[in-house]
Design a protein around this motif. Structure first.
Motif: not given
Length: 118
Positions: A4-13, A18-27, A46-52
Motif C-alpha cells: 500500500m503506497s500513499l501518494v499525496t497531491c503536491p497541488h492540494c495535499g 490515482l496512478p496514470v499508467p502507461g498504455l501497456g499497464d492499462r491494457l 498495485n505494487a508495480e504501479l507504485a514502483r513505476k
C-alpha cells in the motif's frame, strides 16, 4: 505481495490520487480483469504501479483538484496577492459605496483601516 503506497497531491495535499499508467499497464489491467488474474488494480495499492510512479516512469492524477503530477513535482506555493496601492484601494472602496454595494458605515470603517495602514 501488494504494497500500500500513499501518494499525496503536491497541488492540494489530497491523498485521493490515482496512478496514470502507461498504455501497456492499462491494457494489462484490462486483460487481468477479464481473466480474473491478480494485478489488475489501477491504484497505488498495485505494487508495480507504485514502483513505476516512485521511479518516475508514470504520473498520477488527483481526484480532488483534477491535476496530473509526477513524483518529482514540487508543491505549489501560494503566491501572495498582488499588493494594491492605498489610492487604488480607496478608489475601489468609493466605487462600491457609490454603486450601493456597501453601506456608509462599512465604507467609513474600511476607509479608516486603509488610511491607518499608510
Amino acid at each position: 505481495e501488494r504494497i500500500m503506497s500513499l501518494v499525496t497531491c503536491p497541488h492540494c495535499g489530497s491523498t485521493a490520487t490515482l496512478p496514470v499508467p502507461g498504455l501497456g499497464d492499462r491494457l494489462g489491467a484490462v486483460f487481468s480483469a477479464l481473466f480474473a488474474r491478480r494485478g489488475g488494480d489501477l491504484s497505488f495499492a498495485n505494487a508495480e504501479l507504485a514502483r513505476k510512479f516512485n521511479a518516475g516512469e508514470i504520473g498520477a492524477y488527483c481526484r480532488d483538484c483534477r491535476k496530473r503530477f509526477m513524483r518529482n513535482t514540487r508543491p505549489v506555493e501560494a503566491s501572495p496577492a498582488p499588493s494594491r496601492s492605498a489610492a487604488n484601494r480607496l478608489r475601489e472602496l468609493e466605487r462600491l459605496r457609490v454603486e450601493g454595494l456597501i453601506t456608509e458605515t462599512e465604507y467609513q470603517s474600511k476607509r479608516n483601516r486603509i488610511l491607518k495602514d499608510l
